[in-house]
Design a protein around this motif. Sequence first.
Motif, short mmCIF file in Angstrom:
data_model
loop_
_atom_site.label_atom_id
_atom_site.label_comp_id
_atom_site.label_asym_id
_atom_site.label_seq_id
_atom_site.Cartn_x
_atom_site.Cartn_y
_atom_site.Cartn_z
N GLN A 28 0.82 -1.21 0.00
CA GLN A 28 0.00 0.00 0.00
C GLN A 28 0.85 1.26 0.00
O GLN A 28 0.34 2.37 0.14
CB GLN A 28 -0.93 0.00 1.22
N GLY A 29 2.18 1.08 -0.12
CA GLY A 29 3.06 2.23 -0.21
C GLY A 29 3.59 2.76 1.12
O GLY A 29 4.19 3.83 1.16
N LYS A 30 3.35 2.04 2.19
CA LYS A 30 3.83 2.47 3.50
C LYS A 30 5.32 2.14 3.64
O LYS A 30 5.83 1.23 3.01
CB LYS A 30 3.07 1.77 4.63
N SER A 31 5.99 2.87 4.50
CA SER A 31 7.37 2.55 4.90
C SER A 31 7.25 1.64 6.12
O SER A 31 6.60 2.00 7.10
CB SER A 31 8.11 3.83 5.25
N VAL A 32 7.85 0.45 6.04
CA VAL A 32 7.64 -0.54 7.10
C VAL A 32 8.98 -1.02 7.65
O VAL A 32 9.89 -1.35 6.89
CB VAL A 32 6.83 -1.74 6.59
N ASN A 33 9.07 -1.06 8.97
CA ASN A 33 10.23 -1.57 9.69
C ASN A 33 9.77 -2.72 10.57
O ASN A 33 8.68 -2.66 11.15
CB ASN A 33 10.83 -0.50 10.59
N MET A 34 10.60 -3.76 10.67
CA MET A 34 10.29 -4.89 11.55
C MET A 34 11.52 -5.16 12.42
O MET A 34 12.63 -5.22 11.91
CB MET A 34 9.92 -6.12 10.74
N PHE A 35 11.28 -5.27 13.71
CA PHE A 35 12.37 -5.53 14.66
C PHE A 35 12.03 -6.77 15.47
O PHE A 35 10.96 -6.86 16.07
CB PHE A 35 12.53 -4.32 15.59
N MET A 36 12.94 -7.74 15.45
CA MET A 36 12.75 -8.98 16.20
C MET A 36 13.58 -8.89 17.48
O MET A 36 14.77 -8.58 17.42
CB MET A 36 13.22 -10.18 15.39
N LEU A 37 12.97 -9.19 18.61
CA LEU A 37 13.72 -9.22 19.85
C LEU A 37 13.16 -10.32 20.74
O LEU A 37 12.11 -10.89 20.45
CB LEU A 37 13.70 -7.87 20.56
N GLY A 38 13.87 -10.63 21.80
CA GLY A 38 13.44 -11.71 22.69
C GLY A 38 13.34 -13.01 21.91
O GLY A 38 14.21 -13.35 21.12
N ARG A 39 12.24 -13.71 22.10
CA ARG A 39 12.05 -14.98 21.39
C ARG A 39 11.79 -14.79 19.90
O ARG A 39 11.87 -15.73 19.12
CB ARG A 39 10.92 -15.76 22.04
N GLY A 40 11.52 -13.57 19.50
CA GLY A 40 11.31 -13.28 18.08
C GLY A 40 12.55 -13.54 17.23
O GLY A 40 12.45 -13.74 16.03
N VAL A 41 13.74 -13.54 17.86
CA VAL A 41 14.96 -13.78 17.09
C VAL A 41 15.04 -15.20 16.57
O VAL A 41 15.89 -15.52 15.74
CB VAL A 41 16.24 -13.44 17.89
N GLU A 42 14.14 -16.07 17.00
CA GLU A 42 14.10 -17.45 16.54
C GLU A 42 13.32 -17.60 15.23
O GLU A 42 13.00 -18.70 14.80
CB GLU A 42 13.47 -18.34 17.61
N TYR A 43 13.04 -16.49 14.55
CA TYR A 43 12.19 -16.49 13.36
C TYR A 43 12.67 -17.45 12.27
O TYR A 43 11.86 -17.98 11.53
CB TYR A 43 12.07 -15.08 12.78
N GLU A 44 13.97 -17.68 12.17
CA GLU A 44 14.49 -18.56 11.11
C GLU A 44 14.06 -20.01 11.29
O GLU A 44 14.10 -20.78 10.34
CB GLU A 44 16.01 -18.48 11.06
N GLN A 45 13.65 -20.39 12.48
CA GLN A 45 13.29 -21.77 12.78
C GLN A 45 11.78 -21.99 12.84
O GLN A 45 11.33 -23.06 13.22
CB GLN A 45 13.91 -22.18 14.11
#
Length: 88
Positions: A28-45
């Motif tokens: 939709q044309g928005k500028s988007v940032n995503m930050f992984m922290l805590g257990r979110g850093v396990e996103y690759e698994q």
Amino acid sequence: MSWLFIVSTNEPETVFNVARLANASLKQGKSVNMFMLGRGVEYEQLSSEKFDVAGQLAEFDHLGGNFWSEAPALNPVVLRDQPPAPWV
């Protein structure tokens, strides 16, 4: 308008849905940032047949979203050729 998604969970369905919303915002044309922290850093698994987290994050990267992940030693890891976020 800019969006920031902070992901601190390792629940595949939640991370998948956050990535889908982030991708829809980029489309939709928005500028988007995503930050992984805590257990979110396990996103690759987290990918599975039902929740293709890796596919959604690859699309996020392809669409030009900005992605950061907290490393275990609290050092930010920039996953694209982007300067660190101003709050890091």
